[in-house]
Scaffold this motif. Structure first.
Motif, short mmCIF file in Angstrom:
data_model
loop_
_atom_site.label_atom_id
_atom_site.label_comp_id
_atom_site.label_asym_id
_atom_site.label_seq_id
_atom_site.Cartn_x
_atom_site.Cartn_y
_atom_site.Cartn_z
N VAL A 403 48.03 -4.10 82.81
CA VAL A 403 49.37 -3.52 82.99
C VAL A 403 49.73 -2.63 81.81
N ILE A 404 49.47 -3.12 80.59
CA ILE A 404 49.83 -2.35 79.40
C ILE A 404 48.88 -1.17 79.22
N LEU A 405 47.58 -1.41 79.44
CA LEU A 405 46.59 -0.34 79.27
C LEU A 405 46.84 0.83 80.21
N SER A 406 47.26 0.54 81.42
CA SER A 406 47.51 1.63 82.38
C SER A 406 48.63 2.55 81.88
N THR A 407 49.66 1.96 81.25
CA THR A 407 50.75 2.76 80.71
C THR A 407 50.26 3.59 79.52
N ILE A 408 49.45 2.98 78.67
CA ILE A 408 48.91 3.69 77.51
C ILE A 408 48.08 4.89 77.96
N PHE A 409 47.21 4.68 78.94
CA PHE A 409 46.35 5.76 79.44
C PHE A 409 47.17 6.90 80.03
N SER A 410 48.22 6.55 80.76
CA SER A 410 49.03 7.60 81.39
C SER A 410 49.75 8.45 80.35
N TYR A 411 50.18 7.83 79.25
CA TYR A 411 50.79 8.59 78.17
C TYR A 411 49.76 9.44 77.45
N LEU A 412 48.63 8.81 77.10
CA LEU A 412 47.64 9.44 76.22
C LEU A 412 46.94 10.62 76.87
N PHE A 413 46.64 10.52 78.16
CA PHE A 413 45.81 11.53 78.80
C PHE A 413 46.57 12.49 79.73
N ILE A 414 47.82 12.14 80.07
CA ILE A 414 48.57 13.01 80.98
C ILE A 414 49.91 13.43 80.39
N ALA A 415 50.79 12.46 80.14
CA ALA A 415 52.17 12.77 79.77
C ALA A 415 52.28 13.55 78.46
N MET A 416 51.65 13.03 77.40
CA MET A 416 51.81 13.65 76.08
C MET A 416 51.19 15.04 75.98
N PRO A 417 49.92 15.22 76.37
CA PRO A 417 49.34 16.57 76.25
C PRO A 417 50.10 17.62 77.06
N TRP A 418 50.56 17.21 78.23
CA TRP A 418 51.25 18.14 79.12
C TRP A 418 52.59 18.60 78.55
N VAL A 419 53.41 17.63 78.09
CA VAL A 419 54.74 18.00 77.60
C VAL A 419 54.64 18.77 76.29
N ILE A 420 53.64 18.46 75.46
CA ILE A 420 53.45 19.22 74.22
C ILE A 420 53.08 20.67 74.53
N HIS A 421 52.20 20.85 75.52
CA HIS A 421 51.84 22.21 75.93
C HIS A 421 53.06 22.98 76.41
N ASN A 422 53.87 22.35 77.26
CA ASN A 422 55.08 23.02 77.78
C ASN A 422 56.05 23.37 76.65
N LEU A 423 56.23 22.43 75.73
CA LEU A 423 57.18 22.62 74.65
C LEU A 423 56.79 23.80 73.75
N PHE A 424 55.52 23.86 73.39
CA PHE A 424 55.09 24.90 72.45
C PHE A 424 54.90 26.26 73.12
N SER A 425 54.60 26.25 74.41
CA SER A 425 54.42 27.54 75.10
C SER A 425 55.74 28.12 75.58
N LEU A 426 56.76 27.27 75.82
CA LEU A 426 58.01 27.75 76.40
C LEU A 426 59.20 27.72 75.45
N VAL A 427 59.10 26.95 74.37
CA VAL A 427 60.23 26.84 73.44
C VAL A 427 59.90 27.42 72.07
N PHE A 428 58.79 26.97 71.49
CA PHE A 428 58.43 27.43 70.15
C PHE A 428 57.52 28.66 70.15
N PHE A 429 56.85 28.92 71.26
CA PHE A 429 55.97 30.08 71.42
C PHE A 429 54.92 30.17 70.30
N LYS A 430 54.22 29.05 70.11
CA LYS A 430 53.16 29.03 69.11
C LYS A 430 52.16 27.93 69.47
#
Length: 525
Positions: A403-430
């Protein structure tokens, strides 16, 4: 109108922390009373129905976030007519939302037994409990919920915190009496419903007094309504994905492992989630200021502020992780007894989850403040669905760890990389490379420092209470010392010490200079 961001954020954080300490201590007593006077299954039921109602709250569709975001610009321009029209629109939306939740909630009633594995307390009616919980949720939308947005958008969350502390004090006194003396769980829930209504009414009255010019009237232009509706549609997937992540664990544990395991796991999660609540105070208190800053400041200034906040979050997270690793098991033994302990591996996994959650949430705060929901709309949904699928599969093979590992994997491999990409490409532009390095460096330092603290704590064996005091002292002292030694020359650390000096009038930088001189082997004069 330019909001006093630092002043308001500081005030919100101070009162938010006060409320959080209070709201951590009293519910802790409530959980303890529920375990000892009613039984662990009641605690499991409480957690289960809370998660079910989180799913029903999907009907909110992100209206709250869209409401607050759409107010940033008219508040900055002192456009009162637009703010009044926005309030009129959101009042109507919340009425429909409350009705929708009520209807869907009643439709789900026949399916409640399928969410529970194993036995249910014989003296309780799960349908009555569910209806009482559902009613509290529905009334939270029907009674002036739209007025809370005024406090959020004006960065005055401290007012709401003060109201909650006063009203909830009376609520908890009566609820403790209901559980410990009358042993009546029904009365406990009825009181929760009544005081939810009271809080909404008082908040609305104070909002009317503080913002007399803002009343729900007028109508927005059609294109503006379409723009807001589009934001709400984009936020729906974020709401859906976030709810799946937050609720899936509870629902899966209840359905596959039973109410007792759910209650035991929730004891652990409650402690961690309470600490997360303090970070949420920081995030919530800064969100309106960040939104205002993104409108009036340069991209370079906003990125620099983002790095400062990230540095602060990583610093505090490292201390918290050290405390979790060293204090979870001895504290649980004293609180609920050794019979309700989970394996140390669970503690380690919760520490990993904690760090990932905070880093992801920091990016989401900036994403929400910037209003980039459309580009981000599928990320939370895909992350949440992936988490749910892994939850159902992994719980069958490795139980609570899955149960805990599934949440960790979803953050580590999907949620975090995706939102960081959106943030830097659309807000900070770097490029996000510098920020990713900061995250990885922070994680590595957290692992090393928390491991050292764990070894130091295990070197000394004391009685239960003394062990907790000793472990806590070791974690607080050594984690901060190590962090100062590592980061003492970091520009972000120097900047944060200057802010700390200004807020507290304590010349913290003198202390840092002494440490720097000692590290160089120089004599401090």
């Amino acid at each position: 109108m330019k909001i006093e961001r630092t002043k308001n954020a500081t005030r919100n954080i101070i009162f938010g922390v006060i409320q959080k300490i209070y709201m951590l201590f009293i519910p802790f007593i409530m959980r303890t009373i529920m375990i000892y006077f009613l039984g662990v299954e009641y605690l499991g039921l409480n957690s289960l129905f809370t998660s079910v109602l989180q799913v029903l709250n999907l009907a909110e569709l992100g209206v709250g976030n869209a409401m607050i975001y759409s107010m940033y610009k008219p508040i900055a321009e002192d456009d009162k007519s637009t703010i009044c029209a926005l309030m009129n629109l959101y009042r109507k939306y919340y009425r429909y939302i409350g009705l929708f939740i009520a209807v869907i909630g009643f439709i789900l009633v026949p399916f409640l037994p399928f969410l529970i594995e194993g036995s249910i307390p014989s003296d309780i009616n799960i349908y009555v409990i569910y209806i009482l919980n559902l009613s509290a949720t529905v009334f939270s939308y029907w009674l002036f919920a739209y007025k809370n947005s005024l406090f959020d958008a004006h960065q005055r969350n401290d007012i709401v915190n003060k109201i909650n502390i006063i009203v909830v004090t009376v609520q908890y006194i009566l609820q403790i009496f209901a559980l410990s003396v009358l042993k009546n769980y029904y009365l406990y829930l009825v009181l929760a419903l009544i005081f939810q209504i009271i809080i909404n009414i008082i908040t609305a009255l104070i909002a009317k007094k503080m913002f007399p010019d803002y009343t729900p009237n007028g109508k927005l232009r059609e294109n503006k309504i379409k723009e807001i509706n589009k934001s709400i549609q984009d936020l729906f997937t974020a709401k859906l994905g976030g709810t799946i992540v937050n609720s899936a664990d509870t629902l899966v544990i209840s359905a596959f492992l039973g109410l007792s395991m759910l209650a035991i796991y929730q004891n652990y999660f409650y402690i961690m989630n309470s600490v997360i609540g303090f970070f949420t105070i920081i995030f919530t208190s800064c969100t309106a200021g960040i939104g205002n800053s993104l409108v009036v400041e340069t991209k370079e200034k906003n990125y620099y502020d983002f790095k400062k906040l990230a540095f602060l979050i990583i610093w505090i997270a490292t201390i918290c992780i050290s405390c979790f690793l060293c204090l979870y098991q001895p504290f649980m033994t004293v609180w609920v007894g050794s019979q309700y302990l989970l394996d140390m591996k669970v503690v380690i996994l919760l520490c990993v989850y904690f760090y990932l959650y905070l880093i992801n949430n920091l990016s989401c705060v900036y994403k929400d403040a910037a209003g980039i929901w459309h580009k981000d709309r599928f990320r939370p949904l895909i992350s949440g669905v992936t988490n749910l699928i892994m939850n159902i599969i992994m719980v069958r093979y490795i139980g609570i760890y899955g149960v805990i590992l599934s949440t960790i994997f979803s953050y580590l491999f999907i949620a975090m990389p995706w939102v960081i990409h959106n943030l830097f490409s659309l807000v900070f532009f770097k490029s996000p490379k510098e920020y990713i390095f900061i995250i990885l460096k922070g994680a590595s330092i957290s692992v090393v420092i928390s491991s050292i603290c764990y070894l130091l704590c295990n070197m000394v064996k004391l009685s239960s209470i003394l062990q907790i005091i000793y472990n806590f002292s070791v974690c607080i002292f050594f984690s901060n010392i190590f962090l100062i030694l590592i980061y003492r020359k970091n520009p972000m650390f120097v900047s944060m010490t200057e802010i700390f000096d200004n807020i507290t009038n304590f010349k913290f930088h003198y202390f840092i200079n002494i440490i720097n001189n000692l590290c160089k082997g120089e004599k401090n004069v």
